[in-house]
Design an enzyme around this catalytic site. Structure first.
Site, mmCIF file in Angstrom:
data_model
loop_
_atom_site.group_PDB
_atom_site.id
_atom_site.type_symbol
_atom_site.label_atom_id
_atom_site.label_comp_id
_atom_site.label_asym_id
_atom_site.label_seq_id
_atom_site.Cartn_x
_atom_site.Cartn_y
_atom_site.Cartn_z
ATOM 1 N N ASP A 1 0.723 -1.073 0.052
ATOM 2 C CA ASP A 1 0.050 -0.063 -0.087
ATOM 3 C C ASP A 1 0.807 1.196 0.012
ATOM 4 O OD1 ASP A 1 -1.359 2.052 0.338
ATOM 5 O OD2 ASP A 1 -2.400 1.336 2.406
ATOM 6 N N LYS B 1 2.834 11.159 -3.453
ATOM 7 C CA LYS B 1 1.702 10.544 -4.334
ATOM 8 C C LYS B 1 0.686 11.567 -5.004
ATOM 9 C CE LYS B 1 -1.691 6.886 -3.551
ATOM 10 N NZ LYS B 1 -2.262 6.158 -2.505
ATOM 11 N N GLU C 1 -7.586 0.597 -4.292
ATOM 12 C CA GLU C 1 -7.316 0.567 -2.702
ATOM 13 C C GLU C 1 -8.605 0.244 -2.178
ATOM 14 O OE1 GLU C 1 -5.872 4.340 -2.030
ATOM 15 O OE2 GLU C 1 -3.875 3.702 -2.707
ATOM 16 N N ASP D 1 -13.575 5.365 1.141
ATOM 17 C CA ASP D 1 -11.809 5.416 1.573
ATOM 18 C C ASP D 1 -11.184 6.783 1.536
ATOM 19 O OD1 ASP D 1 -9.085 4.926 1.399
ATOM 20 O OD2 ASP D 1 -9.070 3.903 -0.019
#
Lengths: 215, 611
Positions: free
Chosen positions: B8, B69, B168, B190
């Site tokens: 992850d 990211k 994810e 999420d």
């Protein structure tokens, strides 16, 4: 590979005798993929379970350690499987697909709007264009109301076609069961309704986009 | 080794997990946290990653990169707004893609991510006791093609083969699916550090079928921190008329304080915030913040998640009540405000049995196990999050593959030429939901090579294939000749294959640099100890005992070695060490003799005493 070739013309098979994936011929139709008859009415649960079963055999997840050639076949076959499932599970898309298989692609001239709807369509298109360039808040509100009304009108039109589609679909299937081609009149009517539907869907989409922009 | 790890790669934190005896487990050395903060700090002599890089955020903030990211696969214009919040700089010479600057070198986001991946890889290798070469990496479901490709590039730069990019929320559903539900509709909400995803899945007989997905790749915990920091800065200005917004290091320190307060307000009704010389500026400010006040600041941000949720339900053709279970993923879902909002929306309490920080990595390990052939009963059928199209005449978007199409999927289109003897056709590929091409994101430009023919005669069939990673592949075939037609791909954002190759080469050089550094360090240490010993010998024995000639030779050698130690050429240091060893050879022997004699004497003495 010989097993694949032999099956190409008659009952198409995704796998050869030894259970290996075969390349899928471009002309393979979606019904053959699931070994189901080319009918308007279809058992959606049956379709789903066939789809799941084939996914378990074809998905790239299960070919990670296979040679590259097999990995590519799995990728292509899965892509085709997903397209086939998506098209067949939706009654409208399925009807369009069947009609096109039988009598060629739906053309622009299949989708000429009927005279009695012309006014509403023009109004809606105008409202969408106005809404996109409109800056006055007050004006926007009334345009928004117009758009909402247009949306309702088209949705009512669309659901009104459902009964007609069902009836035509049944006539189509009866002919197929009797081993005959679907009657020309049925094909023609389906083309006209589905073409109009396409047309309405396009307008509905721009109305919905305009409404979404407003929210 | 056949093992595949699950990673992850988060905005704030990253984790690595693997399947052990049918259960996914997070890998972490004893005494270390399960999470590795996604921070890379460039020090003068080394690169710190994770917890060791944490302190760099305050004492080396210009060379400490975090939240990378957010920049993966993005253009400079996409992120210009966010840059003002960040203490590190981006390369002003590179407007096309974002490159960050640290210690005078420019790094692409995949290179920074690769450093985090290397850390995770090393962690896995240490825990498992063997090398790891293959991995599954998770990305936000709403990541576009360029962002997915950038993640794959990062894996490659870290020396890992990325077998699959997994979304994810879907990964999280796999981890939950293992635990409890074997059928029904699941909504996965999420909210991570920098991205928001909503996915609606139907689970049946081990098949996890994603019905729809939506989200915002620029919405997450960081946004709450910044909004709260803005509020604090305004309060400080009000109280002391000092503007803290003048320096990015100062802002960074306030954001850290805001983040801390946000976390505290998860369990407490109010918290005290102390700003004591943030970022070195001389201000001392103290104030309390209640959860209610904070929630007023957070609400507009939190509400931005509702629209994608509603749209995802619409796309899945489901009412809010059609969802059987709601699963919360991502650290930001700990916020009471978020929990309330989610349960109001779906009309049911959300699940949070699994640690929201770890569930994605656990799910990645499950997917890795499926790919390794370990688990055969589960299968994930995911979708592509954004519609794919091409620019048509007049600048409109021509739809090719609609959003929420199950992947892999493909579509064939036929192109022809407009002019006689045209030798190429340019195709602009776009991703997005807007009607006009210019409002959507350009993925790439393809140039099809065509054999010259009269206008309209050429028939080139182009296949757009989205693979199971959600990444587009384009192939073309000349239908007249049946030959494959050439496709030249120019990605609009991110790195070309050549750039990745170059970076790989550089990273090997970089590794070589690491080795040189270590050799230098070892040579210096050795020189240090021999120099100390030689200096002591000279002092103890003196010129008289050693002899003038030898004494002078040793002194010169010592000076030479000391000089070499100032430089950074490890072999020059080694040479001087050898020279010093040579001239001190006889002295060393004599010293050894003396030590031996002494030892013998002592022995005799002790023996004598024994008698």
């Amino acid at each position: 590979m010989s097993g694949c070739e032999a099956d190409k013309k008659t009952a198409f098979s995704i796998f050869d005798e030894s259970g290996e994936i075969c390349p899928i011929p471009a002309e393979t139709d979606y019904f053959a993929f699931f070994s189901m008859p080319r009918k308007m009415e279809l058992d959606e649960f049956d379709l789903e379970s066939r789809y799941f079963k084939l996914s378990r055999k074809l998905h790239p997840d299960f070919f990670m350690n296979a040679p590259a050639s097999k990995r590519i076949l799995s990728l292509e076959a899965s892509a085709r499987l997903n397209e086939a499932y998506k098209t067949l599970k939706d009654p409208i898309q399925r009807a369009v697909y069947l009609v096109e298989l039988e009598s060629g692609k739906l053309q622009e001239n299949d989708s000429t709007p009927p005279a009695d709807m012309l006014e509403e369509i023009l109004e809606a298109q105008e409202a969408v264009v106005d809404f996109k360039c409109c800056e006055e808040e007050e004006q926007a509100e009334s345009l928004l109301r117009n758009l909402e009304a247009a949306k309702e009108c088209f949705e009512a039109q669309r659901s009104g076609q459902r009964a007609a589609l069902k009836d035509l679909g049944e006539r189509w299937d009866r002919a197929v069961e009797a081993g005959e081609p679907p009657p020309a009149e049925v094909v023609q009517k389906l083309r006209s309704i589905l073409g109009l539907r396409n047309y309405i869907d396009n307008i509905l989409r721009s109305v919905q986009n305009a409404l979404e922009m407003a929210s | 080794m056949n093992i595949i790890i699950g990673i992850d790669l988060g905005t704030t934190n990253s984790l690595v997990a693997v399947m052990k005896d049918g259960q996914p487990v997070i890998l972490a050395p004893d005494g270390e946290r399960n999470i590795v903060p996604s921070i890379v700090s460039f020090q003068s002599d080394r690169v710190n990653v994770g917890d060791e890089a944490q302190s760099g955020k305050t004492d080396n903030s210009r060379n400490t990169i975090f939240s990378i990211k957010r920049f993966m696969g993005r253009g400079y214009d996409d992120v210009a707004d966010e840059l003002r919040h960040l203490p590190f700089e981006v390369d002003p010479d590179n407007k096309h893609s974002v490159f960050v600057l640290a210690r005078g070198r420019s790094y692409s986001p995949p290179e920074i991510s690769a450093l985090i991946l290397r850390k995770l890889k090393a962690r896995a290798e240490k825990e498992l006791g063997h090398p790891v070469l293959r991995t599954v990496i998770t990305v936000p479901a709403y990541f576009n093609d360029a962002q997915r490709q950038a993640t794959k590039d990062a894996g490659r730069l870290a020396g890992l083969e990325v077998l699959r990019i997994v979304n994810e929320p879907t990964a999280a559903s796999l981890a939950y699916g293992l635990q409890q539900r074997d059928r029904g509709v699941i909504a996965v909400y999420d909210l991570g550090g920098g991205t928001f995803d909503i996915s609606i899945l139907r689970v049946k007989d081990g098949i996890f079928e994603v019905l729809s997905t939506g989200g915002d790749t620029h919405l997450g915990g960081d946004d709450f921190d910044r909004a709260l920091a803005d509020h604090l800065i305004a309060r400080v200005k009000e109280d002391s008329s000092i503007d803290l917004r003048t320096d990015s290091t100062v802002v960074g320190a306030v954001v850290l304080a805001a983040e801390k307060a946000k976390c505290e307000l998860t369990d407490k009704e109010e918290t005290e915030i102390v700003l004591e010389n943030p970022g070195g500026v001389s201000v001392s400010w103290k104030g309390t913040l209640t959860r209610e006040e904070a929630e007023r600041i957070f609400l507009p941000i939190a509400e931005r998640t509702l629209k994608p949720c509603r749209r995802a339900l619409l796309d899945a053709d489901l009412p809010e009540s059609g969802v059987d279970d709601v699963v919360l993923v991502g650290g930001s879902t700990r916020m009471p405000l978020i929990r309330r909002m989610v349960s109001d929306l779906f009309g049911k309490e959300a699940h949070s049995e699994l640690n929201p920080d770890e569930v994605v990595a656990l799910g990645a390990a499950v997917q890795a196990d499926i790919l390794a052939g370990g688990r055969k009963d589960m299968l994930l059928l995911d979708v592509s999050p954004l519609s794919l199209g091409i620019e048509t005449m007049g600048g409109a978007m021509g739809w090719i593959i609609p959003r929420n199409t199950t992947i892999p999927t493909s579509k064939r289109e036929i192109y022809t030429t407009f002019k006689d003897h045209q030798t190429g056709v340019d195709i602009q590929v776009l991703q997005g939901e807007r009607e006009l091409a210019k409002d959507n994101r350009s993925l790439a430009k393809f140039r099809l090579g065509i054999d010259p023919a009269p206008a309209g005669m050429a028939r080139i069939e182009v296949t757009f294939l989205i693979d199971a990673n959600g990444i587009l592949n384009v192939t073309a075939r000349d239908l007249r000749s049946g030959k494959a037609a050439s496709v030249e791909v120019q990605p609009s954002y991110g790195l070309t294959d050549e750039q990745v190759e170059q970076m790989l080469l550089e990273s090997f050089e970089y590794a070589e640099e690491d080795i040189r550094q270590r050799q230098l360090l070892e040579a210096r240490n050795e020189a240090e100890s021999i120099l100390t010993a030689a200096a002591r010998a000279l002092r103890e024995y003196g010129k008289d005992q050693i002899g003038e000639k030898e004494f002078a030779a040793i002194s010169t050698a010592i000076l030479g070695a000391e000089e070499a130690m100032q430089g950074d050429d490890h072999s020059a240091i080694r040479d001087k060490i050898d020279a010093l060893n040579d001239v001190t050879h006889s002295l060393a022997e004599r010293m050894m003799d003396d030590v031996l004699k002494e030892a013998l004497t002592n022995k005799k003495l002790s023996e004598a005493m024994k008698d």
